[in-house]
Design an enzyme around this catalytic site. Structure first.
Site, short mmCIF file in Angstrom:
data_model
loop_
_atom_site.label_atom_id
_atom_site.label_comp_id
_atom_site.label_asym_id
_atom_site.label_seq_id
_atom_site.Cartn_x
_atom_site.Cartn_y
_atom_site.Cartn_z
N LYS A 49 48.87 31.74 37.67
CA LYS A 49 48.63 30.29 37.69
C LYS A 49 49.66 29.57 36.83
O LYS A 49 50.22 28.55 37.23
CB LYS A 49 47.20 29.98 37.22
N GLN A 93 38.70 30.03 33.11
CA GLN A 93 38.78 31.24 33.92
C GLN A 93 37.48 32.04 33.82
O GLN A 93 37.01 32.35 32.73
CB GLN A 93 39.98 32.10 33.45
N ASP A 116 38.91 23.13 39.55
CA ASP A 116 38.29 24.22 40.31
C ASP A 116 37.23 23.69 41.28
O ASP A 116 36.78 24.40 42.17
CB ASP A 116 37.62 25.21 39.35
#
Ligand code: NAD
Length: 302
Positions: A49, A93, A116
């Site tokens: 990422k 995460q 997200d």
């Protein structure tokens, strides 16, 4: 001949379209990634990422609280990121260390910085068809279908898996694109029969090679979201019984990546399919980049 749906080709298009948008912003978009503890898979995801951000001109920042981090400490980190004006996107995460309350941490992310798309407000926006960040993996699948011009409206879509991050949002996105949607899961009574009705079959249950060739209606599109590392020789031998070259690959590396759809049977059963690796995988990060640029543009009022 079935079509192979190439995730890298779609990813490159998405990234190429983002570049001029990033260049037009008054400042680079900012993405903060919080990686708690030392999960090896998470470390690889986060590295990829961060690399994607660098390539696109997004300013990224990695925060690495220790394995022993508490919920209160995670909430403090999120809160300070929520307040910082140059941070447009916050990604926590998963999985978080087991002593923390992951739901509370995710719910603390400012919905406008929730790249997200996991915040309940954004899940609600998705359900209501209102604009907002969408979960990256299912929105990557929609990009794949669109860019390969696979018709969705009026078609039967069957999704196997009902997780909050893949299956459920996938169903919503397909529904908004006017598919007739069925969601299957671990308690579905006749999975094979349900799957065989699909024009578009999405496998997202984390069970290697569970979707067999016999589950697929001739000509159907099979989208394989699953990423499973198979390390058991007996399991690899079963899956690759009729593909000795893939079995040799397993034998030389000691493991092999297998999707949720059968890697040997699906290519001959489907009209179009996504390979693993190289199908849906590359799209998740591309959509994270897209959500981050969207968040920056919205926050900067451009
Ligand atoms: P999850 O474990 O949260 O959910 C699995 C779902 O599958 C559950 O809803 C369960 O009901 C269903 N299921 C389990 N066994 C089943 C069975 N035998 N028959 C029918 N349904 C069954 O998983 P997830 O987070 O949604 O991820 C699913 C897969 O997608 C995993 O392999 C994961 O690694 C992969 N994934 C890939 C990406 C990507 O970037 N490509 C992103 C997220 C997840």
């Amino acid at each position: 001949v079935p079509r192979i749906l190439d995730g890298k080709w779609v990813r490159d298009q998405i990234l190429a379209e983002l570049r001029p948008r990033v260049a037009k912003l008054p400042r680079p978009p900012g993405l903060a990634v919080v990686l708690a503890g030392h999960n090896p898979a998470s470390e690889i995801y986060v590295r990829n990422k961060v690399k994607a951000c660098q390539e696109l001109g997004i300013r990224s920042e990695k925060l690495t609280p220790p394995e022993t981090v508490t919920t209160a400490e995670m909430l403090e980190i999120v809160d300070s990121l929520n307040r910082r004006p140059e941070i447009d996107g916050i990604l926590v995460q998963m999985p978080l260390p087991s002593q923390t309350d992951a739901r509370r941490v995710l719910d603390a992310v400012d919905p406008d910085k929730d790249v997200d798309g996991f915040h309940p407000l954004n899940a609600g926006r998705l359900a209501g068809g209102q604009p907002g960040p969408r979960p990256c993996t299912p929105s990557g699948v929609m990009q794949m279908l669109r860019r390969y011009e696979i018709p969705v409206a009026g078609r039967r879509a069957v999704i196997v898996g009902r997780s909050d991050i893949v299956g459920k949002p996938m169903a919503m996105l397909l529904l908004h694109a006017h598919a007739t949607v069925t969601i299957c899961h671990s308690r579905t009574s006749n999975l094979e029969e349900e799957c065989r009705r699909a024009d578009i079959l999405v496998a997202a249950m984390g069970r290697p090679a569970l979707v067999r060739g016999s589950f697929v209606q001739p000509g159907a599109t099979v989208i394989d979201v699953g990423i499973n590392r198979v390390t058991d020789p007996a399991q690899a031998a079963r899956i690759f019984a009729s593909a000795p070259e893939r079995l040799r690959e397993f034998e030389s590396k000691g493991s092999v990546l297998v999707g949720d759809a059968h890697p040997v049977e699906i290519p001959s059963a489907a009209g179009a399919y996504t390979p693993v690796p190289g199908g849906v995988g590359p799209l998740t990060i591309a959509m994270l980049m897209s959500n981050t640029v969207d968040a920056a543009a919205r926050r900067l009022g451009v």
